[in-house]
Design an enzyme around this catalytic site. Structure first.
Site, PDB file in Angstrom:
ATOM      1  N   PRO A  24      37.480  -7.424   6.932  1.00  0.00           N
ATOM      2  CA  PRO A  24      38.916  -7.704   7.026  1.00  0.00           C
ATOM      3  C   PRO A  24      39.710  -6.404   6.942  1.00  0.00           C
ATOM      4  CG  PRO A  24      37.853  -9.096   5.373  1.00  0.00           C
ATOM      5  CD  PRO A  24      36.864  -8.053   5.758  1.00  0.00           C
ATOM      6  N   CYS A  26      43.713  -5.122   7.256  1.00  0.00           N
ATOM      7  CA  CYS A  26      45.126  -5.444   7.444  1.00  0.00           C
ATOM      8  C   CYS A  26      45.687  -4.674   8.632  1.00  0.00           C
ATOM      9  CB  CYS A  26      45.911  -5.112   6.186  1.00  0.00           C
ATOM     10  SG  CYS A  26      45.558  -6.222   4.800  1.00  0.00           S
ATOM     11  N   ALA A  58      43.151  -9.956   5.578  1.00  0.00           N
ATOM     12  CA  ALA A  58      43.719 -10.706   4.468  1.00  0.00           C
ATOM     13  C   ALA A  58      44.838 -11.601   4.991  1.00  0.00           C
ATOM     14  CB  ALA A  58      44.253  -9.747   3.401  1.00  0.00           C
ATOM     15  N   GLN A 100      39.630 -14.150   5.711  1.00  0.00           N
ATOM     16  CA  GLN A 100      39.761 -13.807   4.300  1.00  0.00           C
ATOM     17  C   GLN A 100      41.067 -14.413   3.784  1.00  0.00           C
ATOM     18  OE1 GLN A 100      40.977  -9.788   2.772  1.00  0.00           O
ATOM     19  NE2 GLN A 100      38.847  -9.703   2.056  1.00  0.00           N
ATOM     20  N   TYR A 182      44.381  -7.448  -6.171  1.00  0.00           N
ATOM     21  CA  TYR A 182      45.215  -8.581  -5.802  1.00  0.00           C
ATOM     22  C   TYR A 182      45.037  -9.703  -6.829  1.00  0.00           C
ATOM     23  CZ  TYR A 182      45.824  -5.752  -1.661  1.00  0.00           C
ATOM     24  OH  TYR A 182      46.110  -4.694  -0.818  1.00  0.00           O
ATOM     25  N   ARG A 324      36.379   1.079   9.021  1.00  0.00           N
ATOM     26  CA  ARG A 324      36.901   2.213   9.797  1.00  0.00           C
ATOM     27  C   ARG A 324      36.051   2.555  11.015  1.00  0.00           C
ATOM     28  NH1 ARG A 324      38.520   2.936   4.616  1.00  0.00           N
ATOM     29  NH2 ARG A 324      40.632   3.702   4.242  1.00  0.00           N
TER      30      ARG A 324
END
Length: 357
Positions: A24, A26, A58, A100, A182, A324
């Protein structure tokens, strides 16, 4: 010997064609939580590139659960249509679509990284953040309010409703985001949880909300669909969440119909000293797998085929979850197969390029 990276993995009623997972990531490219053409091309190209499992970024279970106003969401039925379009394309390429599910807790109501990554005031489109305790992540972040009983119930209801939408949108894997500082991770760690009720204090109390979220998701999620949990295996800070805690948690989750631990680290303390380097988090996936027997996913600067293959050959993890490197190379699996001598199918439209000669 055939490359283990390209061996299938069965989890419940699902078979992944290889061990390569798009982590995942963002994208901060949504408006009001909606997926759009950026997500279709971004995620779809990784399916064309041969990843076995593609986990959407996410995805907030509520508006206040977003990290930024630009986050992807699944808190209303209107979000489903575009998500379904993307999952259908991913599936058409022989990959599996996962998502996710996330709540950002005290790290919410901030701007996207390229917009400064700073707190967004409520009068400028931000919102009141929530957390286990009224402790901000740092002085640069909003002051959260501690969740009361009704607030905790809303979190559970939001995860339950989001799970129903996941089914309608065509997802086959759910990963519960309990890492990176989180909301659910905030409950785990004594550094962010100073509660004195049934959700604070002891280890059993601090993991209670995650277990309730797992149960809420599993009420809806079919028994033949895998459920992952991403954790931060350590806070990298004295007095915080530790690898020993993570092993204990994994032993519990194994009994709660969780199928895999995605073992990341950090994110709950702004100034943690983290020894970042190639494969720096693999040891945590390996230890959890070895000591509990639950399958794990390895993450953290895994960038080449041989490195990934070695992790699997050494039984340190069951999946290689990459971020990445997939941004640099959407076709990493196809290139890795050539490097490892594995003959995998290419999209028929690209067959003419499979051989260099």
């Amino acid at each position: 010997m055939a490359a283990k990276l390209f061996s299938p993995l069965r989890l419940r009623g699902l078979e992944l064609k290889n061990r390569i997972v798009v982590s995942p990531m963002c994208e901060y490219s949504s408006q009001d939580g909606f997926a759009n053409d950026w997500h279709l091309v971004h995620l779809g190209s990784r399916a064309v590139g041969g990843a076995g499992l593609i986990i959407f970024e996410a995805t907030a279970v509520s508006p206040e659960g977003r990290i930024t106003p630009d986050d992807l969401g699944i808190w209303k039925d209107e979000h489903i249509e575009m998500l379904k379009r993307i999952t259908s394309f991913i599936e058409s390429q022989g990959s599996v679509a996962g998502v996710q599910l996330a709540h950002a807790g005290r790290k919410a109501s901030t701007s996207s990284p390229w917009k400064g990554g700073v707190k967004v005031p409520e009068d400028q489109g931000g919102w009141q953040t929530v957390a286990p305790s009224a402790l901000p992540f740092s002085d640069a972040y909003p002051m959260p309010v501690a969740l009361d009983e009704a607030g905790i119930q809303k979190v559970l209801d939001d995860f339950r409703a989001a799970t129903k939408r996941c089914l309608q949108a065509g997802f086959k894997v759910i990963e519960i985001h309990a890492a990176h500082g989180y909301l659910l991770h905030e409950f785990f760690s004594p550094l962010s949880n100073q509660r004195t009720d049934q959700y604070g204090g002891s280890f059993e109390n601090r993991i209670r909300l995650l277990l309730e979220v797992v149960a809420a998701v599993r009420e809806i999620w079919p028994t033949d669909h895998p459920l992952f949990v991403r954790i931060s295996a350590t806070d990298w800070t004295e007095g915080g969440w530790s690898i020993e805690d993570s092993v204990a948690l994994a032993n519990v989750l194994k009994t709660k119909d969780v199928d895999l631990i995605d073992a990341s680290t950090g994110g709950n303390v702004p100034n943690a000293r983290i020894p970042v380097g190639p494969g720096y988090q693999v040891e945590f996936a390996a230890r959890i797998r070895q000591e509990t027997g639950i399958p794990t996913g390895a993450v953290g600067i895994i960038t080449d085929a041989q490195q990934a293959e070695t992790i699997l050959e050494n039984n340190q993890a069951d999946l290689i979850i990459m971020a990445r490197e997939f941004l640099r190379d959407p076709y990493f699996p196809l290139h890795a197969a050539q490097e490892l001598g594995a003959d995998v199918p290419w999209p028929v439209q690209y067959e003419r390029a499979k051989r260099h000669k």
